[in-house]
Scaffold this motif. Structure first.
Motif, PDB file in Angstrom:
ATOM      1  N   GLY A 296       0.836  -1.187   0.000  1.00 44.99           N
ATOM      2  CA  GLY A 296       0.000   0.000   0.000  1.00 44.99           C
ATOM      3  C   GLY A 296       0.876   1.244   0.000  1.00 44.99           C
ATOM      4  N   ILE A 297       0.284   2.383   0.309  1.00 47.51           N
ATOM      5  CA  ILE A 297       1.001   3.650   0.243  1.00 47.51           C
ATOM      6  C   ILE A 297       1.711   3.912   1.571  1.00 47.51           C
ATOM      7  CG2 ILE A 297       0.765   6.133  -0.061  1.00 47.51           C
ATOM      8  CD1 ILE A 297      -1.625   5.613  -1.840  1.00 47.51           C
ATOM      9  N   ILE A 298       3.045   4.012   1.498  1.00 48.16           N
ATOM     10  CA  ILE A 298       3.864   4.341   2.662  1.00 48.16           C
ATOM     11  C   ILE A 298       4.635   5.602   2.307  1.00 48.16           C
ATOM     12  CG2 ILE A 298       5.724   3.598   4.179  1.00 48.16           C
ATOM     13  CD1 ILE A 298       4.861   0.737   3.734  1.00 48.16           C
ATOM     14  N   ALA A 299       4.285   6.688   2.957  1.00 46.17           N
ATOM     15  CA  ALA A 299       4.823   7.994   2.571  1.00 46.17           C
ATOM     16  C   ALA A 299       6.099   8.328   3.319  1.00 46.17           C
ATOM     17  CB  ALA A 299       3.774   9.076   2.835  1.00 46.17           C
ATOM     18  N   PHE A 300       6.876   9.235   2.726  1.00 43.57           N
ATOM     19  CA  PHE A 300       7.990   9.954   3.344  1.00 43.57           C
ATOM     20  C   PHE A 300       9.274   9.154   3.542  1.00 43.57           C
ATOM     21  CE2 PHE A 300       4.428  12.653   4.875  1.00 43.57           C
ATOM     22  CZ  PHE A 300       4.834  13.832   4.277  1.00 43.57           C
ATOM     23  N   VAL A 301       9.261   7.824   3.390  1.00 41.47           N
ATOM     24  CA  VAL A 301      10.511   7.069   3.549  1.00 41.47           C
ATOM     25  C   VAL A 301      11.513   7.496   2.484  1.00 41.47           C
ATOM     26  CG1 VAL A 301      11.565   4.785   3.481  1.00 41.47           C
ATOM     27  CG2 VAL A 301       9.393   5.110   4.652  1.00 41.47           C
ATOM     28  N   GLY A 302      11.046   7.632   1.246  1.00 40.90           N
ATOM     29  CA  GLY A 302      11.927   8.049   0.166  1.00 40.90           C
ATOM     30  C   GLY A 302      12.388   9.486   0.278  1.00 40.90           C
ATOM     31  N   LEU A 303      11.747  10.277   1.105  1.00 35.90           N
ATOM     32  CA  LEU A 303      12.159  11.659   1.332  1.00 35.90           C
ATOM     33  C   LEU A 303      13.147  11.743   2.492  1.00 35.90           C
ATOM     34  CD1 LEU A 303      11.747  14.721   0.720  1.00 35.90           C
ATOM     35  CD2 LEU A 303       9.918  14.674   2.422  1.00 35.90           C
ATOM     36  N   LEU A 304      12.858  11.039   3.584  1.00 31.23           N
ATOM     37  CA  LEU A 304      13.695  11.130   4.773  1.00 31.23           C
ATOM     38  C   LEU A 304      15.053  10.467   4.588  1.00 31.23           C
ATOM     39  CD1 LEU A 304      10.879  11.850   6.092  1.00 31.23           C
ATOM     40  CD2 LEU A 304      11.695  10.638   8.120  1.00 31.23           C
ATOM     41  N   ALA A 305      15.053   9.244   4.042  1.00 32.01           N
ATOM     42  CA  ALA A 305      16.288   8.452   4.010  1.00 32.01           C
ATOM     43  C   ALA A 305      17.447   9.161   3.307  1.00 32.01           C
ATOM     44  CB  ALA A 305      16.014   7.087   3.383  1.00 32.01           C
ATOM     45  N   PRO A 306      17.268   9.687   2.086  1.00 36.86           N
ATOM     46  CA  PRO A 306      18.419  10.342   1.438  1.00 36.86           C
ATOM     47  C   PRO A 306      18.937  11.553   2.195  1.00 36.86           C
ATOM     48  CG  PRO A 306      16.690   9.840  -0.167  1.00 36.86           C
ATOM     49  CD  PRO A 306      16.102   9.619   1.184  1.00 36.86           C
ATOM     50  N   HIS A 307      18.042  12.326   2.820  1.00 38.21           N
ATOM     51  CA  HIS A 307      18.483  13.499   3.560  1.00 38.21           C
ATOM     52  C   HIS A 307      19.286  13.112   4.797  1.00 38.21           C
ATOM     53  CE1 HIS A 307      16.768  16.987   1.512  1.00 38.21           C
ATOM     54  NE2 HIS A 307      15.799  16.186   1.150  1.00 38.21           N
ATOM     55  N   LEU A 308      18.817  12.118   5.522  1.00 34.89           N
ATOM     56  CA  LEU A 308      19.561  11.664   6.691  1.00 34.89           C
ATOM     57  C   LEU A 308      20.931  11.129   6.289  1.00 34.89           C
ATOM     58  CD1 LEU A 308      16.689   9.846   8.631  1.00 34.89           C
ATOM     59  CD2 LEU A 308      17.665  12.093   9.104  1.00 34.89           C
ATOM     60  N   VAL A 309      20.987  10.433   5.156  1.00 44.19           N
ATOM     61  CA  VAL A 309      22.251   9.879   4.684  1.00 44.19           C
ATOM     62  C   VAL A 309      23.217  10.986   4.290  1.00 44.19           C
ATOM     63  CG1 VAL A 309      23.263   8.656   2.717  1.00 44.19           C
ATOM     64  CG2 VAL A 309      21.397   7.624   4.002  1.00 44.19           C
ATOM     65  N   ARG A 310      22.727  12.020   3.624  1.00 43.57           N
ATOM     66  CA  ARG A 310      23.621  13.109   3.205  1.00 43.57           C
ATOM     67  C   ARG A 310      24.188  13.862   4.405  1.00 43.57           C
ATOM     68  NH1 ARG A 310      19.394  13.774  -0.835  1.00 43.57           N
ATOM     69  NH2 ARG A 310      20.129  12.857  -2.783  1.00 43.57           N
ATOM     70  N   LEU A 311      23.453  13.901   5.500  1.00 43.50           N
ATOM     71  CA  LEU A 311      24.002  14.486   6.726  1.00 43.50           C
ATOM     72  C   LEU A 311      25.175  13.667   7.254  1.00 43.50           C
ATOM     73  CD1 LEU A 311      20.727  15.429   8.650  1.00 43.50           C
ATOM     74  CD2 LEU A 311      22.273  16.989   7.461  1.00 43.50           C
ATOM     75  N   LEU A 312      25.162  12.361   6.980  1.00 40.22           N
ATOM     76  CA  LEU A 312      26.194  11.460   7.481  1.00 40.22           C
ATOM     77  C   LEU A 312      27.411  11.395   6.569  1.00 40.22           C
ATOM     78  CD1 LEU A 312      27.088   9.191   9.476  1.00 40.22           C
ATOM     79  CD2 LEU A 312      25.853   7.580   8.009  1.00 40.22           C
ATOM     80  N   CYS A 313      27.175  11.319   5.247  1.00 40.75           N
ATOM     81  CA  CYS A 313      28.287  10.995   4.345  1.00 40.75           C
ATOM     82  C   CYS A 313      28.437  11.950   3.181  1.00 40.75           C
ATOM     83  CB  CYS A 313      28.135   9.572   3.816  1.00 40.75           C
ATOM     84  SG  CYS A 313      26.630   9.273   2.875  1.00 40.75           S
ATOM     85  N   GLY A 314      27.687  13.049   3.124  1.00 31.10           N
ATOM     86  CA  GLY A 314      27.873  13.998   2.041  1.00 31.10           C
ATOM     87  C   GLY A 314      27.057  13.656   0.804  1.00 31.10           C
ATOM     88  N   PRO A 315      27.305  14.352  -0.316  1.00 30.50           N
ATOM     89  CA  PRO A 315      26.420  14.253  -1.479  1.00 30.50           C
ATOM     90  C   PRO A 315      26.811  13.231  -2.534  1.00 30.50           C
ATOM     91  CG  PRO A 315      27.913  16.092  -1.769  1.00 30.50           C
ATOM     92  CD  PRO A 315      28.258  15.469  -0.442  1.00 30.50           C
ATOM     93  N   ASP A 316      27.932  12.512  -2.371  1.00 27.64           N
ATOM     94  CA  ASP A 316      28.395  11.597  -3.409  1.00 27.64           C
ATOM     95  C   ASP A 316      27.404  10.443  -3.574  1.00 27.64           C
ATOM     96  OD1 ASP A 316      29.709   9.848  -5.096  1.00 27.64           O
ATOM     97  OD2 ASP A 316      31.657  10.079  -4.130  1.00 27.64           O
ATOM     98  N   ASN A 317      26.768  10.355  -4.744  1.00 27.59           N
ATOM     99  CA  ASN A 317      25.739   9.338  -4.970  1.00 27.59           C
ATOM    100  C   ASN A 317      26.279   7.915  -4.950  1.00 27.59           C
ATOM    101  OD1 ASN A 317      23.037  10.519  -5.344  1.00 27.59           O
ATOM    102  ND2 ASN A 317      24.001  11.667  -6.992  1.00 27.59           N
TER     103      ASN A 317
END
Length: 375
Positions: A296-317
């Motif tokens: 079903g619809i699970i919101a915001f996981v795809g929004l939160l996860a990348p931002h939290l990760v960039r705080l940890l390790c920077g922008p390198d994809n």
């Protein structure tokens, strides 16, 4: 001794400094992946899985969970009692594995979308795929028996996931067709078309909700709120699609890094920009559609996860994509654990948990972006 605090003044330097050994340096040199954040998130995920397995209406000690998992892989000879083992094997472990796969897929899909649209608030559902998958599933719940007649019983538990996946594919085809002009795909136009498709799909969900009877209304209401309890073996095709798509998306780190420099610059550096946009969009749409088909619809996981990760390790994809998959899995496993205990003996839909936590974070991102632009 006075230089030691200064050396670790930035907490993000602790792991990279600790992991300067030859194997880790070689891994980063060959792949570009920073091993420190990946190992940290993998360890957190393992810890969260063990703790989540013990959480629920029947609490299970973490030591028992570890003993059972060790017994399953033949590390020890003696397991735990049969009743506790059945709870773990048949109730909790399958749903947690679904949460890991779905959360990982949504996390990496969110990171890809944010890079593709160069927009920090982009989300896997931004191009209308999630809402279209929901519309297909709701249509099957409400009208499936009428449309399929005697074959409805044969379709069984595969009906709703297949309809959701079909809705996602249809939306992807429409978006691709309408956003292309003279052989090129305009990401901004694609985004606007996705907004329109999203509005149409939500209206479709509203129409089918209006037509539903009481039993159908209860079923589709809970499905729209999200769940990882699943449908057993019926979910396996969608899970395989998610895994295959996620593996493919994880390989787009370097092209996406070059794409962020600008389309013209990426072309000069050898990136097939149109092919990249096409592949990234289609694969993301398929894996998100498969995720919606299962949970079903699970919101915001795809929004939160990348931002939290960039705080940890920077922008390198090259690091952000696998780290976002791990972070998304962590977020969804934690959300599932919260959903199982917060309203005992009932169970809160997992989509409500992610929405409650993701909404304030989304507002924080908007306010930060507003402040940055004003400066």
């Amino acid at each position: 001794m006075t230089d030691i605090p200064n050396r670790f003044a930035n907490w993000r330097q602790v792991l990279p400094t600790a992991l300067q050994g030859r194997p880790f340096a070689s891994l980063r040199h060959q792949t570009g992946i920073a091993p420190g954040p990946i190992l940290l998130l993998a360890g957190i995920l393992a810890l969260v899985i063990v703790l989540s397995l013990g959480v629920g209406g029947a609490p299970i000690a973490s030591l028992k969970v570890i003993m059972h998992l060790a017994h399953k892989i033949d590390l020890i000879d003696h397991g735990i009692d049969d009743f506790t083992a059945r709870i773990l094997d048949h109730l909790r472990l399958p749903r947690i594995l679904r949460a890991v796969v779905i959360g990982g897929v949504l996390g990496v899909a969110g990171a890809v979308m944010q890079s593709l649209f160069r927009n920090p608030i982009a989300d896997p559902g931004i191009i209308g795929v999630s809402a279209s998958a929901a519309c297909g599933a709701v249509a099957m719940i409400v009208c499936g028996q009428t449309l399929l007649g005697q074959y409805y019983a044969q379709v069984g538990p595969y009906g709703v996931p297949l309809a959701a996946f079909a809705g996602a594919i249809l939306a992807t085809m429409v978006i691709r067709a309408l956003s292309r002009q003279d052989g090129y795909t305009d990401a901004a136009i694609m985004l606007l078309i996705g907004v329109a498709i999203n509005a149409i799909a939500i209206a479709g969900v509203g129409i089918f909700t209006y037509l539903a009877n009481d039993m159908q209304l209860r079923s589709l209401t809970f499905w729209q709120m999200g769940a990882v309890s699943g449908n057993g073996g019926a979910d396996m095709p969608a899970l395989l699609v998610m895994l295959a798509g996620a593996v493919y998306l994880l390989g787009l780190g370097t092209p996406l890094n070059l794409f962020l420099l600008g389309e013209a610059e990426a072309r000069h550096l050898g990136v097939e920009v149109e092919s990249l946009k096409r592949r990234a969009t289609i694969i993301t749409a398929l894996v998100v559609g498969a995720a919606v088909a299962v949970s079903g619809i699970i919101a915001f996981v795809g929004l939160l996860a990348p931002h939290l990760v960039r705080l940890l390790c920077g922008p390198d994809n090259r690091t952000v994509l696998p780290a976002s998959a791990l972070c998304g899995a962590i977020l969804l496993v934690v959300a599932d654990a919260v959903a199982r205990v917060v309203v005992l003996p009932a169970e809160l839909p997992i989509g409500l948990v992610t929405g409650i936590s993701g909404g304030p974070f989304f507002l924080f991102l908007l306010l930060r972006e507003k402040k940055r632009r004003r400066i």
